[in-house]
Design a protein around this motif. Structure first.
Motif, PDB file in Angstrom:
ATOM      1  N   UNK A   1     -14.692  -9.177   2.099  1.00  0.00           N
ATOM      2  CA  UNK A   1     -14.576  -7.756   2.439  1.00  0.00           C
ATOM      3  C   UNK A   1     -14.452  -6.935   1.148  1.00  0.00           C
ATOM      4  N   UNK A   2     -15.332  -5.938   0.969  1.00  0.00           N
ATOM      5  CA  UNK A   2     -15.261  -5.146  -0.263  1.00  0.00           C
ATOM      6  C   UNK A   2     -14.427  -3.883  -0.061  1.00  0.00           C
ATOM      7  N   UNK A   3     -14.296  -3.096  -1.125  1.00  0.00           N
ATOM      8  CA  UNK A   3     -13.393  -1.934  -1.071  1.00  0.00           C
ATOM      9  C   UNK A   3     -13.808  -0.925   0.001  1.00  0.00           C
ATOM     10  N   UNK A   4     -15.139  -0.781   0.217  1.00  0.00           N
ATOM     11  CA  UNK A   4     -15.571   0.233   1.193  1.00  0.00           C
ATOM     12  C   UNK A   4     -15.183  -0.166   2.607  1.00  0.00           C
ATOM     13  N   UNK A   5     -15.288  -1.468   2.894  1.00  0.00           N
ATOM     14  CA  UNK A   5     -14.869  -1.949   4.209  1.00  0.00           C
ATOM     15  C   UNK A   5     -13.360  -1.758   4.376  1.00  0.00           C
TER      16      UNK A   5
ATOM     17  N   UNK B   1      -2.245  -4.125   7.500  1.00  0.00           N
ATOM     18  CA  UNK B   1      -1.827  -3.593   8.814  1.00  0.00           C
ATOM     19  C   UNK B   1      -0.392  -3.083   8.739  1.00  0.00           C
ATOM     20  N   UNK B   2       0.472  -3.880   8.135  1.00  0.00           N
ATOM     21  CA  UNK B   2       1.876  -3.488   8.022  1.00  0.00           C
ATOM     22  C   UNK B   2       2.024  -2.257   7.157  1.00  0.00           C
ATOM     23  N   UNK B   3       1.372  -2.258   6.004  1.00  0.00           N
ATOM     24  CA  UNK B   3       1.452  -1.120   5.084  1.00  0.00           C
ATOM     25  C   UNK B   3       1.044   0.172   5.801  1.00  0.00           C
ATOM     26  N   UNK B   4      -0.084   0.104   6.513  1.00  0.00           N
ATOM     27  CA  UNK B   4      -0.573   1.305   7.207  1.00  0.00           C
ATOM     28  C   UNK B   4       0.364   1.715   8.333  1.00  0.00           C
ATOM     29  N   UNK B   5       0.971   0.749   9.020  1.00  0.00           N
ATOM     30  CA  UNK B   5       1.903   1.096  10.104  1.00  0.00           C
ATOM     31  C   UNK B   5       3.037   1.958   9.548  1.00  0.00           C
ATOM     32  N   UNK B   6       3.609   1.556   8.429  1.00  0.00           N
ATOM     33  CA  UNK B   6       4.706   2.324   7.830  1.00  0.00           C
ATOM     34  C   UNK B   6       4.229   3.649   7.270  1.00  0.00           C
ATOM     35  N   UNK B   7       3.120   3.612   6.531  1.00  0.00           N
ATOM     36  CA  UNK B   7       2.600   4.824   5.889  1.00  0.00           C
ATOM     37  C   UNK B   7       2.247   5.879   6.937  1.00  0.00           C
TER      38      UNK B   7
ATOM     39  N   UNK C   1      -7.494  -8.944  -0.290  1.00  0.00           N
ATOM     40  CA  UNK C   1      -7.501  -8.226   0.989  1.00  0.00           C
ATOM     41  C   UNK C   1      -6.762  -9.089   2.015  1.00  0.00           C
ATOM     42  N   UNK C   2      -5.501  -8.756   2.229  1.00  0.00           N
ATOM     43  CA  UNK C   2      -4.654  -9.480   3.177  1.00  0.00           C
ATOM     44  C   UNK C   2      -4.484  -8.566   4.392  1.00  0.00           C
TER      45      UNK C   2
END
Ligand code: ADP
Ligand code: MG
Length: 316
Positions: free
Chosen positions: A1-5, A99-105, A93-94
């Motif tokens: 998976x690259x940065x754009x994905x 997912x966790x980071x975005x949930x908090x952010x 890309x983990x």
């Protein structure tokens, strides 16, 4: 998976539009409309693994805190948060971590209607930089240089909670209760209080490096001094138990990471400050007074405390 994905899946798809966004994620730069008569307040803060968070901290807490510390800086200027930018450097890309980071952010972003309007995604050692932008009417901005002799000194919330949790993390002790642990992991930017302070406060700063260091910045920038009464400090029961047992009285004054606001206001608005506390549900505690004599004096049991450590300093 690259940065754009990565950008598409985790960031572009999850953000929403705030008023004033002409172009958000997806072009070379965002285009943002600032209403006439308002100033754009801009701030940025980086969280580095090992310095600002521990390698095993929950990703959701890192996402929350990376945005929270920036919204706290906007609050200190009485700016209403509107946009954020995220420069993220990841070792890999983990998906679970992202997912966790975005949930908090995005949980915190949603609380204040903040749009993620752009950023940068790179591969390298984990580091999180957020830039936050907010709006404030030109005449309503607060600052460090506005404290005046005779002002009361106030603090939002409670002091030393994050420091208590950090003590435990460093010394494997168990002083911190749920309130202290939450404060360290998920500081609450005092945005609602800040909006109410636009008409009331003179000097203001957010306490990120410890009260002594940060109030010291206000005093120096304003060309004044001040006295703080130790017995007036808003300390939690868990903090008081720790202080009784250790005698480490300097801890609440010198620890960082609380992200409370320290502000000054004239004695004529005490009633309004009380009303603001009732309206926001955030304790606003009067802890001292601005004086002409330069420097900060913290009085405990009738004596001026000797305080050596004055906040965290990088490169030292
Ligand atoms: P450029 O190469 O022109 O700098 P990028 O390929 O880095 O653009 O980014 C493409 C778009 O995605 C831009 O709009 C940028 O702001 C946005 N973007 C990149 N990384 C992030 C991120 N982590 N969070 C939010 N937006 C991002
Ligand atoms: Mg480009």
């Amino acid at each position: 998976m690259n940065e754009f994905a990565v950008i598409d899946r985790w960031f572009a798809a999850r953000t929403f539009r705030a008023a004033g966004t002409v172009r958000g994620i997806g072009d070379d730069a965002a285009l943002l409309q600032v209403p006439p008569g308002e100033l754009l307040a801009v701030t940025t803060d980086t969280l580095v693994e090992g310095v600002h968070f521990f390698p095993d901290d929950a990703a959701a807490d890192i996402g929350w805190k990376a945005l929270a510390v920036n919204l706290s800086d906007l609050a200190a200027m009485a700016a209403e948060p509107r946009w954020a930018f995220l420069a993220l450097t990841l070792p890999e890309v983990d998906a679970t971590w992202l997912d966790g980071f975005c949930a908090g952010f995005f949980e915190l972003a949603g609380c204040f209607g903040v749009e993620l309007a752009g950023g940068d995604t790179t591969c390298g050692p984990l580091s999180v930089t957020v830039q936050a932008l907010g709006l404030v009417p030109a005449e309503a901005a607060l600052g460090r240089d506005r404290a005046r002799v005779g002002d009361d000194i106030y603090l939002t919330g409670r002091l030393g909670l994050a420091g208590l949790a950090l003590e435990d993390a460093r010394h494997a002790s168990a002083w911190a209760d749920a309130e202290a642990c939450r404060r360290l992991r998920r500081p609450e930017p005092r945005v609602a209080v800040a909006m109410g302070l636009r008409k009331l406060a003179h000097g203001c700063i957010d306490v990120s490096d410890g009260l002594v260091a940060d109030l010291g910045h206000v005093l120096a920038a304003s060309g004044v001094g001040g006295v703080v009464h130790y017995q007036a400090l808003p300390l939690s029961p868990a903090t008081l138990r720790y202080l009784d047992a250790t005698g480490n009285w300097a801890m609440p004054l010198c620890c960082g990471d609380d992200y409370e606001l320290c502000f000054t206001a004239p004695a004529t608005v005490r009633g309004e400050v009380e009303a603001l506390a009732a309206h926001t549900g955030v304790a606003l505690t009067r802890i001292g007074t601005i004086e002409p004599q330069p420097g900060l004096r913290v009085l405990r049991q009738g004596r001026v405390m000797e305080l050596e450590r004055t906040g965290y300093r990088h490169f030292e």
